[in-house]
Design a protein around this motif. Structure first.
Motif, mmCIF file in Angstrom:
data_model
loop_
_atom_site.group_PDB
_atom_site.id
_atom_site.type_symbol
_atom_site.label_atom_id
_atom_site.label_comp_id
_atom_site.label_asym_id
_atom_site.label_seq_id
_atom_site.Cartn_x
_atom_site.Cartn_y
_atom_site.Cartn_z
ATOM 1 N N ALA A 324 0.125 -7.374 2.172
ATOM 2 C CA ALA A 324 -0.456 -6.154 1.584
ATOM 3 C C ALA A 324 -0.675 -5.138 2.696
ATOM 4 O O ALA A 324 -1.136 -5.501 3.781
ATOM 5 N N LEU A 326 -2.403 -1.300 3.366
ATOM 6 C CA LEU A 326 -3.179 -0.141 2.909
ATOM 7 C C LEU A 326 -3.013 0.961 3.952
ATOM 8 O O LEU A 326 -3.251 0.722 5.145
ATOM 9 N N VAL A 329 -6.078 5.130 3.056
ATOM 10 C CA VAL A 329 -6.708 5.020 1.723
ATOM 11 C C VAL A 329 -8.043 5.757 1.684
ATOM 12 O O VAL A 329 -8.893 5.592 2.564
ATOM 13 N N ASP A 343 -6.955 2.068 6.965
ATOM 14 C CA ASP A 343 -5.681 1.361 7.146
ATOM 15 C C ASP A 343 -5.935 -0.135 7.332
ATOM 16 O O ASP A 343 -6.840 -0.512 8.070
ATOM 17 N N THR A 345 -3.441 -3.950 7.395
ATOM 18 C CA THR A 345 -2.236 -4.731 7.089
ATOM 19 C C THR A 345 -2.615 -6.205 7.043
ATOM 20 O O THR A 345 -3.214 -6.732 7.994
ATOM 21 N N LEU A 365 -12.510 -3.042 -2.259
ATOM 22 C CA LEU A 365 -11.297 -3.359 -1.484
ATOM 23 C C LEU A 365 -10.448 -4.392 -2.225
ATOM 24 O O LEU A 365 -9.223 -4.250 -2.346
ATOM 25 N N LEU A 368 -8.732 -2.782 -5.132
ATOM 26 C CA LEU A 368 -7.610 -1.940 -4.705
ATOM 27 C C LEU A 368 -6.375 -2.800 -4.425
ATOM 28 O O LEU A 368 -5.267 -2.485 -4.865
ATOM 29 N N VAL A 369 -6.587 -3.903 -3.702
ATOM 30 C CA VAL A 369 -5.468 -4.783 -3.339
ATOM 31 C C VAL A 369 -4.890 -5.446 -4.591
ATOM 32 O O VAL A 369 -3.678 -5.600 -4.729
ATOM 33 N N PRO A 375 -6.415 3.946 -5.475
ATOM 34 C CA PRO A 375 -7.059 4.777 -4.459
ATOM 35 C C PRO A 375 -7.041 6.249 -4.891
ATOM 36 O O PRO A 375 -6.160 6.646 -5.672
ATOM 37 N N SER A 379 -2.042 4.943 0.052
ATOM 38 C CA SER A 379 -1.238 3.966 -0.709
ATOM 39 C C SER A 379 -1.666 2.533 -0.435
ATOM 40 O O SER A 379 -2.151 2.201 0.651
ATOM 41 N N VAL A 380 -1.495 1.706 -1.465
ATOM 42 C CA VAL A 380 -1.709 0.255 -1.349
ATOM 43 C C VAL A 380 -0.402 -0.398 -1.796
ATOM 44 O O VAL A 380 0.009 -0.252 -2.953
ATOM 45 N N THR A 381 0.263 -1.084 -0.875
ATOM 46 C CA THR A 381 1.550 -1.699 -1.197
ATOM 47 C C THR A 381 1.463 -3.206 -1.052
ATOM 48 O O THR A 381 1.002 -3.708 -0.016
#
Length: 539
Positions: A324, A326, A329, A343, A345, A365, A368-369, A375, A379-381
């Protein structure tokens, strides 16, 4: 001070206690342990007189005051949290209530009996002062602050609080009362780590006797100096903390097993001799004396093994390296900013525990994840081949109330065999008829265990867990730690259980008003490096 003298008690068809004895002496701090349903709450209720033993007696010294906290807090509404807490402190609480109603009456300038009210107010105020009322209010606020209440929450209507916060109000009442003996049934449930550490300190300094149960071994270890164990109808006492009790119990079992095996070997040898020579007249007297000797021998029982269910969860599929990410955000609620340019990772096989005071954004948090919330910016990937499992209190509301526990598992895993599903249910504390309970009648803890069981039977490679240990008993928690210890996926979790944090984390994310800090190494290293067990607490 409090003695259980040869008590026996049965509950419908189950024997809880059989000729059991134990004592709680002045100033002792005792942990009460035993499997679910062993009779811990029944023991508390016998001390308070809500239940009576079937035989034997519970004797309590005269004039001893007892404060009992349990999970059933009852109705609370119509007054402030401070007033509710002070209500547990005896006569001063009724004086405080009258003082508050007189103050309200004095705010009405057209009241016909203003002179009488002012006169009465003077008398009541003097009485309140004489009873130490003003100091009491200060102490009540101190206790509530220790349990993480803000000033607004202390002065607001207690009826507006959630069940967990009402539980803290009920606990604060007992703490403020400072009785000679405190009975605390699971006081560590519903508390965040800061409140737990404050309560730990409070109970260490408390001079009365304490008898408590807790599913938090770290909390228990730091407070108790004696353990009373309920085991198969007996009350066994151990001098020492929970860790000492565990070692001692294991040692006792080992010794009893060795003694049992030695006696079994000796009996087999004697019986072999008797069998071999019983028909021979020349050996008749020897055979006879050995038969008599065997009749007189007191048989050693094998140790009663606690049923500990272990379950090997299947391995999780492998994910990509970046699980994941972020980036920049931003997230807020109304005027409150939670994240600004954040941020993070999360990489494969990292186990992040998230630390922060109430409102710092721990659950936000995780949401969001998990994609439960978006957010405001940034971005949250979630990475390639990531299969996520998200555990939150909300997940429990999604269970179908009409399904039984077993049907719920069967619906989730239609291809699994009955045996493995029953083993899974047993592993999470649903044994025997418990699997036939409908989901709508399950307690919060049982629902949490069921959701966790469903998540781990077919494990995702990324676990996002919000307070997974709430309501889990010590044995289930131990099983979960063991299972997650060998889990090869990635974890992001929030927990107030320090044993769980220390056992499973290898990264720490600390959310503080001053900023967000990331630490390599797990919770134990975080404590060593920062000198505190939670943000905002300095040891």
């Amino acid at each position: 001070m409090i003695r259980f003298e040869s008590i026996s008690k049965h509950n419908s068809h189950r024997i809880l206690f059989l000729d059991a004895s134990a004592s709680l002496n002045r100033g002792e701090k005792v942990g009460l342990v035993g499997p679910n349903g062993a009779g811990k709450t029944t023991l508390f209720r016998m001390i308070t007189g809500e239940e009576l033993p079937d035989a034997g007696q519970v004797s309590i010294e005269k004039q001893v005051t007892i404060g009992y906290f349990n999970q059933d807090v009852g109705e609370m509404s119509g007054r402030s949290a401070v007033a509710e807490v002070m209500d547990g402190a005896g006569p001063v609480s009724s004086v405080a209530a009258e003082l508050a109603s007189l103050e309200a009456a004095m705010c009405d300038p057209d009241h016909p009996d203003m002179d009488a009210i002012i006169e009465r107010y003077g008398e009541v105020q003097a009485r309140f002062d004489e009873l130490g009322g003003y100091e009491l209010e200060g102490r009540a606020r101190e206790v509530l602050a220790g349990l993480s209440f803000s000033q607004e929450m202390m002065d607001g209507d207690v009826g507006a609080l959630s069940g967990g916060w009402k539980m803290r109000v009920a606990l604060a009442r007992i703490l403020l009362m400072r009785p000679d003996a405190m009975l605390l049934d699971e006081p560590s449930n519903h508390l965040d780590i800061e409140s737990l550490i404050w309560l730990e300190q409070f109970l260490k300094e408390y001079e009365g006797a304490l008898l408590m149960t807790s599913h938090d071994r770290e909390f228990m270890n730091r407070i108790v100096t004696k353990i009373i164990e309920i085991d198969g109808g007996s009350l066994n006492s151990y001098s020492g903390d929970y860790a000492f009790y565990e070692q001692q119990r294991a040692l006792n079992e080992k010794q009893q097993q060795a003694q049992y095996e030695r006696q079994q070997a000796m009996l087999a040898k004697e019986l072999k001799f008797i069998e071999r020579f019983k028909a021979r007249a020349s050996h008749a007297s020897q055979v006879q004396s050995r038969v008599k000797k065997l009749d007189k021998i007191e048989r050693v029982e094998p140790p009663r093994r606690r049923q500990t269910v272990t379950f090997d969860f299947p391995p999780a599929p492998r994910s990509g390296e970046d699980v994941a990410v972020l980036k920049n955000v931003h997230k807020g609620y109304g005027a409150r900013t939670i994240y600004q340019g954040f941020d993070l990772t999360i990489r494969r096989r990292e186990r992040w525990c998230v630390m922060g005071v109430n409102g710092a954004g721990k659950s936000t948090l995780l949401k969001l994840v998990a994609g439960v919330t978006e957010p405001d910016a940034g971005s949250v990937t979630v990475g390639a081949s990531v299969k996520m499992g998200y555990f939150s209190q909300h997940a429990m509301d999604l269970l179908d109330g009409e399904d039984t526990v077993f049907e719920s598992l069967e619906r989730a895993f239609p291809l699994a065999g009955q045996g493995s599903l029953r083993a899974l249910a047993g592993c999470f504390g649903f044994s025997g008829d418990d699997v036939e309970k409908r989901c709508r009648v399950l307690s919060g803890g049982e629902k949490a265990r069921l959701v966790m069981a469903k998540m781990l039977f077919d494990p995702p490679n990324f676990l996002v867990l919000d307070e997974p240990t709430n309501h889990l008993d010590l044995d289930t928690k131990q099983m979960l730690i063991r299972a997650l210890g060998s889990y090869e996926g990635t974890m992001l979790f929030v927990s107030h259980d320090r044993y769980f944090l220390a056992a499973l984390s290898n990264r720490v994310l600390e959310l503080t008003p001053e900023g967000i800090h990331q630490y390599g190494g797990g919770y134990t290293e975080y404590v060593a490096r920062t000198g505190h067990e939670a943000p905002g607490l300095h040891s």
